[in-house]
Write a protein that holds these residues in place. Sequence first.
Motif, PDB file in Angstrom:
ATOM      1  N   UNK A 177      -7.396  -5.223 -41.220  1.00 23.00           N
ATOM      2  CA  UNK A 177      -7.028  -6.283 -42.172  1.00 23.00           C
ATOM      3  C   UNK A 177      -6.661  -5.684 -43.522  1.00 23.00           C
ATOM      4  N   UNK A 178      -5.762  -4.731 -43.484  1.00 23.75           N
ATOM      5  CA  UNK A 178      -5.241  -4.180 -44.728  1.00 23.75           C
ATOM      6  C   UNK A 178      -3.891  -3.552 -44.443  1.00 23.75           C
TER       7      UNK A 178
ATOM      8  N   UNK B  15      -2.099  -8.133 -49.149  1.00 23.96           N
ATOM      9  CA  UNK B  15      -0.986  -7.464 -48.470  1.00 23.96           C
ATOM     10  C   UNK B  15       0.340  -8.132 -48.826  1.00 23.96           C
ATOM     11  N   UNK B  16       0.334  -9.457 -48.930  1.00 23.13           N
ATOM     12  CA  UNK B  16       1.543 -10.181 -49.305  1.00 23.13           C
ATOM     13  C   UNK B  16       2.039  -9.798 -50.682  1.00 23.13           C
ATOM     14  N   UNK B  17       1.108  -9.610 -51.604  1.00 27.37           N
ATOM     15  CA  UNK B  17       1.470  -9.177 -52.958  1.00 27.37           C
ATOM     16  C   UNK B  17       2.166  -7.816 -52.907  1.00 27.37           C
TER      17      UNK B  17
ATOM     18  N   UNK C  47      10.204  -8.041 -50.319  1.00 24.54           N
ATOM     19  CA  UNK C  47      10.147  -8.823 -49.084  1.00 24.54           C
ATOM     20  C   UNK C  47       9.553 -10.201 -49.355  1.00 24.54           C
ATOM     21  N   UNK C  48      10.064 -11.210 -48.681  1.00 27.52           N
ATOM     22  CA  UNK C  48       9.463 -12.537 -48.744  1.00 27.52           C
ATOM     23  C   UNK C  48       8.243 -12.519 -47.831  1.00 27.52           C
TER      24      UNK C  48
ATOM     25  N   UNK D  98       2.319 -16.682 -49.808  1.00 27.35           N
ATOM     26  CA  UNK D  98       1.028 -16.024 -50.046  1.00 27.35           C
ATOM     27  C   UNK D  98       0.394 -16.417 -51.374  1.00 27.35           C
ATOM     28  N   UNK D  99       1.144 -17.045 -52.261  1.00 26.73           N
ATOM     29  CA  UNK D  99       0.589 -17.486 -53.549  1.00 26.73           C
ATOM     30  C   UNK D  99       0.273 -18.973 -53.571  1.00 26.73           C
ATOM     31  N   UNK D 100       0.401 -19.636 -52.453  1.00 24.85           N
ATOM     32  CA  UNK D 100       0.203 -21.077 -52.386  1.00 24.85           C
ATOM     33  C   UNK D 100      -1.223 -21.485 -52.764  1.00 24.85           C
TER      34      UNK D 100
END
Length: 142
Positions: free
Chosen positions: A41-42, A85-87, A94-95, A125-127
Amino acid sequence: NVLGCEEIVVGEGAFDVMATKIAMDEEVALRRVGQVGTFGKNLSHGSAAGDDQLGAFITLKKLGLKRVVIMWDGEGSALKSAIDAGRILQSVGLQCRVAVLPEDKDPNEVPGEVVRQCYYQALPHTSATLLREVLRRSRGKR
């Protein structure tokens, strides 16, 4: 298998990647979406030589990758890690969205229909909705 894909789903382990691949292949329109795994998970990053997972995503971006959906398991800590990870993925252009699986379930523990539904309903990911879900699941583990 994902070279040239515009969108991929990132699973945690090999069985999750296989389950996601099977689920996505059951719907013809989703066969263009690739699947990869991080095996944890990373997202490894920070190598000056680019020989880490972030470097692999950058290579895929050069080959056409535009969107990533992180589909790690449905526990609060996994969702927090997915936001991190999304950040990182967004920092290289990347979206990124995060698929919220049923609580404490992996893609290989739910029917393919649930995997596809989670993919379609993946959140940026920022929702705020995603952040609320992380907090709710984290509180439930205490």
